[in-house]
Design an enzyme around this catalytic site. Structure first.
Site, PDB file in Angstrom:
ATOM      1  N   GLY A 238      12.335   2.936 -17.381  1.00  0.00           N
ATOM      2  CA  GLY A 238      12.352   3.155 -18.817  1.00  0.00           C
ATOM      3  C   GLY A 238      13.706   3.120 -19.497  1.00  0.00           C
ATOM      4  O   GLY A 238      13.785   3.282 -20.712  1.00  0.00           O
ATOM      5  N   ASP A 239      14.781   2.899 -18.740  1.00  0.00           N
ATOM      6  CA  ASP A 239      16.108   2.959 -19.362  1.00  0.00           C
ATOM      7  C   ASP A 239      17.117   2.097 -18.604  1.00  0.00           C
ATOM      8  O   ASP A 239      18.244   2.511 -18.377  1.00  0.00           O
ATOM      9  CB  ASP A 239      16.581   4.414 -19.406  1.00  0.00           C
ATOM     10  CG  ASP A 239      17.755   4.623 -20.360  1.00  0.00           C
ATOM     11  OD1 ASP A 239      18.028   3.722 -21.176  1.00  0.00           O
ATOM     12  OD2 ASP A 239      18.400   5.681 -20.286  1.00  0.00           O
ATOM     13  N   LEU A 240      16.701   0.875 -18.238  1.00  0.00           N
ATOM     14  CA  LEU A 240      17.608  -0.005 -17.503  1.00  0.00           C
ATOM     15  C   LEU A 240      18.556  -0.689 -18.482  1.00  0.00           C
ATOM     16  O   LEU A 240      18.483  -1.896 -18.727  1.00  0.00           O
ATOM     17  CB  LEU A 240      16.817  -1.028 -16.681  1.00  0.00           C
ATOM     18  CG  LEU A 240      16.105  -0.452 -15.445  1.00  0.00           C
ATOM     19  CD1 LEU A 240      15.209  -1.499 -14.799  1.00  0.00           C
ATOM     20  CD2 LEU A 240      17.113   0.087 -14.427  1.00  0.00           C
TER      21      LEU A 240
END
Length: 386
Positions: A238-240
């Protein structure tokens, strides 16, 4: 790029955002050193703060003893804020995921166990007027530098897309008794939560940016919310973003620098989502710093689909999902400026690029952007090895 580190953590609590004020830990370096020694049984030789918003992180170097001469000697001490510390099940699952991925060959940190053989510890601090509890973890310090610091070419974009898909695919095999904690209802950073942005629109004023966001939210309700049952569910990192992926360079046989991923950071936004969500989020973050942002999606998509080919329904939602992630970051950045005006200059520099990219996507339109993405992805088909 950080539309993120500054404003992202402000909005990270569950449900009604910030209904409870967060208390950021305020441990001194001496107190943090004492914590490492008392909780983990390691003697600190050097400690310094790392950037963080509402949590506290320290880069810790360990003193080697005659008894213990092997093992890592650099760690990150993570002290969670008071609100996050109230959901230890979620932190425990996220930490087990880091361990699981490392065992599966991903470049994630190792987790240092406490003296009581646990992966986290709840530390209570009496401030005189009240007792506050903080969840504490110690992870190994990963080498490399963020990809934000280098120009990202097609090959690295492809590798990052492939990494995103492999990560989600590998987590299909992850089991944990508290796995349901990843069903984070109303978590503002899950892509499914785009309609929740409506309550923050006031921060944009009345302008074209707001009109675009309103259109994206409406399209999201009409087209994405009605298609969710056709998307394949999975656990999302969810936060690459380009600060959460570390790289190291090595010299190729031709003498030029070849980059490889040396670290994946920040698993705090993990939640249940969909494969296509991870693809869209990764594309959006790789676009932020790019000189040719519209070209980025095809390379990331090709890498992603070398592991998890998207279905026609998922591909059809990709353009809108990338726009939606831009909206999440940009609306919440504007809202954060009102909460924390001292960060406005910093947030608005990064937001300016984001608004420009979102407007460009909107002006070109879905069909034109998809054509570029899908044609680029198709060009990889000959010679892709699984």
């Amino acid at each position: 790029m950080m539309i993120l580190v500054t404003q992202k953590k402000i909005m990270s609590s569950e449900g009604d955002q910030q209904s409870q004020p967060l208390t950021k830990p305020s441990f001194s370096e001496v107190q943090a050193s004492a914590l490492v020694e008392s909780v983990f049984g390691l003697k600190v030789s050097k400690i310094q703060p790392l950037p963080s918003y509402d949590d506290q992180n320290f880069h810790v170097c360990i003193a080697r003893t005659k008894v213990a001469t092997d093992g890592p000697n650099e760690y990150v001490l993570k002290i969670s804020n008071t609100e996050s510390s109230k959901t230890p099940d979620l932190t425990e699952v996220q930490t087990h995921i880091i361990m699981f991925l490392r065992a599966a060959g991903f470049p994630t940190a190792s987790v240092c166990r406490t003296k009581g053989d646990n992966i986290t510890s709840l530390v209570s601090v009496d401030s005189g007027s009240e007792v506050k509890s903080y969840l504490v973890r110690l992870l190994t310090y990963l080498p490399g530098r963020p990809i934000a610091e280098i120009p990202i070419g097609p090959q690295l974009l492809y590798e990052i897309g492939r990494l995103a898909a492999k990560l989600d695919k590998t987590l299909e095999k992850f089991h944990h008794p508290k796995l349901s904690s990843l069903h984070r209802e109303n978590f503002i950073w899950n892509l499914k939560s785009v309609p929740l942005l409506e309550k923050y629109l006031f921060a944009l004023g009345q302008n074209r940016n707001r009109e675009i966001v309103e259109q994206v939210i409406q399209l999201f309700k009409d087209e994405v919310m009605t298609s969710l049952s056709h998307f394949r569910e999975c656990i999302n990192h969810g936060d690459l973003n380009d600060h959460n992926i570390l790289i190291e360079s090595r010299e190729s046989a031709f003498g030029d620098a070849v980059y490889q991923v040396s670290g994946i950071l920040d698993f705090d936004d993990m939640s249940y989502g969909y494969y296509v969500f991870e693809a869209a989020i990764t594309i959006m973050y790789m676009m932020i710093e790019s000189k040719t942002p519209i070209q980025v999606g095809g390379h990331v998509l090709a890498g992603f689909e070398s592991v998890v080919p998207l279905t026609p329904v998922e591909r059809g939602a990709l353009f809108l999902l990338v726009c939606s992630r831009f909206c999440q970051s940009l609306v919440l950045a504007a809202y954060s400026c009102q909460l924390y005006p001292e960060n406005e200059e910093y947030l608005m520099i990064t937001a300016k690029t984001g608004w420009k990219h979102l407007q460009q996507m909107f002006d070109m339109g879905r069909k034109a952007v998809e054509e570029i993405w899908f044609e680029t992805a198709k060009s990889y088909e000959s010679g892709i090895s699984m």
